[in-house]
Design an enzyme around this catalytic site. Structure first.
Site, PDB file in Angstrom:
ATOM      1  CG  ASP A  17     -40.129  81.199 -58.342  1.00 16.01           C
ATOM      2  OD1 ASP A  17     -41.005  80.323 -58.176  1.00 16.01           O
ATOM      3  OD2 ASP A  17     -39.248  81.479 -57.499  1.00 16.01           O
TER       4      ASP A  17
HETATM    5  N1  URA Z   1     -36.192  77.974 -56.296  1.00 10.53           N
HETATM    6  C1  URA Z   1     -36.755  79.192 -56.356  1.00 10.53           C
HETATM    7  O1  URA Z   1     -36.756  79.932 -55.392  1.00 10.53           O
HETATM    8  N2  URA Z   1     -37.323  79.571 -57.512  1.00 10.53           N
HETATM    9  C2  URA Z   1     -37.336  78.807 -58.630  1.00 10.53           C
HETATM   10  O2  URA Z   1     -37.854  79.220 -59.663  1.00 10.53           O
HETATM   11  C3  URA Z   1     -36.722  77.539 -58.558  1.00 10.53           C
HETATM   12  C4  URA Z   1     -36.165  77.141 -57.380  1.00 10.53           C
END
Ligand code: URA
Length: 243
Positions: free
Chosen positions: A103
């Site tokens: 993310d």
């Molecule tokens: N899980 C999440 O919630 N975000 C990420 O970036 C990776 C795994």
């Protein structure tokens, strides 16, 4: 392999630029001038050079990046900086892409390669590739949470109603108003870590991936920095796959 293709891959230039180099009498093969773009190169034995410099052939590259927050795991975007913007032009080989997604606010280990086959094997859910995260959450973590993570949990899903997660390992480091832990998962559902903690009524306030398939983030890399994988790391990344 055709000479123009060899040059294009190795020098990270277009086929047209490669053809121009050949036409301009810049390219020698085994010390002999070659003017034919179709010339067949024996990758293992021929020595290709340009103005006295040997041009090594390298089809695939593999980097580990310490992804900073604020950058997206994509190759191109018209709003945000992407992880490819962090790669030096000379290292930015054709077809380079991030393997999987983090993310925008997640930091840490991201592998980038132009080896599409390996990239897809690593992200194929059937392969259950191991990933470990360092997480800070709001709220107290308990042994009950450890059990829930270990059993697998139902997360809401728009299409199916819910989806069940595979058993995951929650290792509590500190617990309090803000708790810290490691989480290891063997899949990569959308926002999986954040949604797993939401399920146990905790909010993720910091998330960093530290390991993929036994390869740990090199802690000497500052956020935004990257380096090539070592031979041993690459071996580990490919292990068990039919490449
Ligand atoms: N899980 C999440 O919630 N975000 C990420 O970036 C990776 C795994």
């Amino acid at each position: 392999m055709r000479l123009d293709k060899y040059l294009s891959y190795s020098l990270n230039i277009t086929r047209k630029q490669a053809k121009n180099l050949i036409k301009d009498k810049q390219i020698l093969i085994n010390n002999q001038l070659v003017l034919d773009s179709n010339y067949h190169i024996d990758v293992d034995n021929d020595v290709v050079s340009c103005q006295g410099e040997v041009i090594e052939y390298e089809q695939f590259v593999y980097y580990m990046l310490n992804k900073p927050a604020g950058v997206i795991s994509a190759t191109i975007d018209n709003q945000y900086e992407t992880v490819l913007d962090l790669i030096e032009p000379n290292d930015c080989k054709k077809g380079l892409f991030p393997v999987g997604r983090l993310d925008i606010d997640t930091e840490g280990l991201l592998i980038l390669t132009n080896n599409g086959k390996l990239g897809h094997l690593l992200t194929n859910p059937k392969n259950h590739v191991e990933k470990k995260y360092y997480v800070e959450v709001q709220g107290e973590l308990t042994n009950k949470d450890v059990e829930i993570f270990a059993k697998g949990m139902n997360l809401p899903d728009l299409k199916k109603g819910f989806i069940k997660t595979l058993p995951a390992e929650l290792e509590i480091l500190t617990t309090g108003d803000i708790s810290t832990c490691y989480v290891t998962i063997f899949e990569g559902k959308y926002h999986q870590i954040k949604r797993m903690f939401e399920h146990v009524n905790k909010e993720v306030i910091y998330l960093k991936r530290i390991m993929i398939k036994g390869i740990y983030l090199d802690e000497t890399l500052e956020p935004g920095e990257y380096r090539r994988l070592t031979a041993e790391e690459l071996h580990r990344l490919k292990e068990g796959f039919n490449l």
